[in-house]
Scaffold this motif. Sequence first.
Motif, PDB file in Angstrom:
ATOM      1  N   SER A 139      43.514  28.959 -30.438  1.00 17.92           N
ATOM      2  CA  SER A 139      43.056  30.306 -30.089  1.00 17.92           C
ATOM      3  C   SER A 139      41.540  30.324 -30.026  1.00 17.92           C
ATOM      4  N   LEU A 140      41.031  31.126 -29.106  1.00 17.32           N
ATOM      5  CA  LEU A 140      39.585  31.325 -28.987  1.00 17.32           C
ATOM      6  C   LEU A 140      39.285  32.795 -29.181  1.00 17.32           C
ATOM      7  N   GLN A 158      46.237  27.548 -20.395  1.00 17.30           N
ATOM      8  CA  GLN A 158      45.467  27.926 -19.212  1.00 17.30           C
ATOM      9  C   GLN A 158      44.985  26.705 -18.428  1.00 17.30           C
ATOM     10  N   PHE A 159      45.109  25.533 -19.028  1.00 15.06           N
ATOM     11  CA  PHE A 159      44.577  24.307 -18.443  1.00 15.06           C
ATOM     12  C   PHE A 159      45.702  23.331 -18.114  1.00 15.06           C
ATOM     13  N   ASN A 160      45.319  22.263 -17.404  1.00 14.53           N
ATOM     14  CA  ASN A 160      46.266  21.177 -17.127  1.00 14.53           C
ATOM     15  C   ASN A 160      46.582  20.444 -18.423  1.00 14.53           C
ATOM     16  N   GLU A 161      47.500  19.500 -18.341  1.00 15.53           N
ATOM     17  CA  GLU A 161      47.859  18.686 -19.507  1.00 15.53           C
ATOM     18  C   GLU A 161      46.620  18.079 -20.154  1.00 15.53           C
ATOM     19  N   ASP A 167      36.448  22.421 -17.461  1.00 15.74           N
ATOM     20  CA  ASP A 167      37.572  23.343 -17.314  1.00 15.74           C
ATOM     21  C   ASP A 167      37.419  24.543 -18.249  1.00 15.74           C
ATOM     22  N   VAL A 168      37.023  24.264 -19.490  1.00 14.74           N
ATOM     23  CA  VAL A 168      36.824  25.334 -20.470  1.00 14.74           C
ATOM     24  C   VAL A 168      35.636  26.199 -20.050  1.00 14.74           C
ATOM     25  N   GLU A 169      34.585  25.556 -19.555  1.00 15.53           N
ATOM     26  CA  GLU A 169      33.402  26.292 -19.085  1.00 15.53           C
ATOM     27  C   GLU A 169      33.781  27.228 -17.934  1.00 15.53           C
ATOM     28  N   ALA A 170      34.537  26.730 -16.968  1.00 16.53           N
ATOM     29  CA  ALA A 170      34.962  27.564 -15.834  1.00 16.53           C
ATOM     30  C   ALA A 170      35.819  28.733 -16.323  1.00 16.53           C
ATOM     31  N   PHE A 171      36.699  28.479 -17.281  1.00 20.47           N
ATOM     32  CA  PHE A 171      37.544  29.528 -17.842  1.00 20.47           C
ATOM     33  C   PHE A 171      36.703  30.614 -18.509  1.00 20.47           C
ATOM     34  N   TYR A 175      35.543  34.914 -17.223  1.00 23.02           N
ATOM     35  CA  TYR A 175      35.542  36.165 -17.982  1.00 23.02           C
ATOM     36  C   TYR A 175      34.127  36.644 -18.312  1.00 23.02           C
ATOM     37  N   GLY A 176      33.118  35.938 -17.824  1.00 21.62           N
ATOM     38  CA  GLY A 176      31.730  36.338 -18.054  1.00 21.62           C
ATOM     39  C   GLY A 176      31.284  36.196 -19.495  1.00 21.62           C
ATOM     40  N   LEU A 177      31.811  35.206 -20.190  1.00 21.44           N
ATOM     41  CA  LEU A 177      31.532  35.063 -21.618  1.00 21.44           C
ATOM     42  C   LEU A 177      30.412  34.081 -21.942  1.00 21.44           C
ATOM     43  N   LEU A 178      29.978  33.307 -20.955  1.00 17.14           N
ATOM     44  CA  LEU A 178      28.868  32.378 -21.179  1.00 17.14           C
ATOM     45  C   LEU A 178      27.630  32.890 -20.469  1.00 17.14           C
ATOM     46  N   PRO A 179      26.473  32.702 -21.084  1.00 19.50           N
ATOM     47  CA  PRO A 179      25.230  33.116 -20.417  1.00 19.50           C
ATOM     48  C   PRO A 179      24.864  32.119 -19.325  1.00 19.50           C
ATOM     49  N   GLU A 180      23.816  32.446 -18.575  1.00 21.08           N
ATOM     50  CA  GLU A 180      23.290  31.499 -17.591  1.00 21.08           C
ATOM     51  C   GLU A 180      22.900  30.232 -18.339  1.00 21.08           C
ATOM     52  N   ARG A 181      23.053  29.097 -17.675  1.00 20.31           N
ATOM     53  CA  ARG A 181      22.612  27.848 -18.311  1.00 20.31           C
ATOM     54  C   ARG A 181      21.119  27.887 -18.514  1.00 20.31           C
ATOM     55  N   GLU A 182      20.655  27.214 -19.551  1.00 24.57           N
ATOM     56  CA  GLU A 182      19.220  27.139 -19.832  1.00 24.57           C
ATOM     57  C   GLU A 182      18.521  26.399 -18.707  1.00 24.57           C
ATOM     58  N   LEU A 183      17.308  26.864 -18.360  1.00 19.96           N
ATOM     59  CA  LEU A 183      16.508  26.167 -17.362  1.00 19.96           C
ATOM     60  C   LEU A 183      16.017  24.860 -17.949  1.00 19.96           C
ATOM     61  N   PRO A 184      15.969  23.792 -17.141  1.00 19.64           N
ATOM     62  CA  PRO A 184      15.396  22.557 -17.668  1.00 19.64           C
ATOM     63  C   PRO A 184      13.915  22.773 -17.943  1.00 19.64           C
TER      64      PRO A 184
END
Length: 196
Positions: A139-140, A158-161, A167-171, A175-184
């Motif tokens: 559970s998350l 929700q994922f393949n075997e 895959d988790v990042e896309a999931f 749902y808009g739960l991750l912020p923008e990636r940090e700029l290098p």
Amino acid sequence: MSSPHRSFSRDDKDTRERFCRKMSMQEYELIHATQEDESCLQQYRKRCMQDMHQRLSFGPKFGFLCELQNGEQFLEAVEKEHKTTTVIVHIYEDGVKGCEALNSSLTCLAAEYPTVKFCKIKASSTGAGDRFSSEVLPSLLVYKAGELLSNFISVSEQFNEEFFAVDVEAFLNEYGLLPERELPALGNGTDEPDVE
């Protein structure tokens, strides 16, 4: 009346002479100094952008998957965190299908999203282990400012075997739960061509 043989006024003559004469040394130095100023201005802009990025990236930094030992640590991780920090808690149990792969995926994501607090806790250590049977694991739970934003049970379904961090990042992004990636990190400007 207009004539094709127009006579030039004194102002026109002065203007023509100004354009036709040679550049003085003072004017040449002024133009050269302007080019140097432009280079300095670009470096200044780059430094300002770096400073602004650091100021906007305020808040705590994590970069790892934190193991919570008990329900009290779970509550502290959620309730005492900075109000702008997203806290993602993986509730797992050893031997349950998908839990190990999700832990590995979250470890990778924690390194890529250092402003997100990624945690994991064994269901038996939460103090509410009877609520987390193997049917609902892994559970998350996603929190922000102490409030539950999302609750995903049996998330590995929700994922393949076989699934990975992407895959988790896309999931989570769905749902808009991750912020923008940090700029290098911005470079020091030595690898850019000089402006002439």
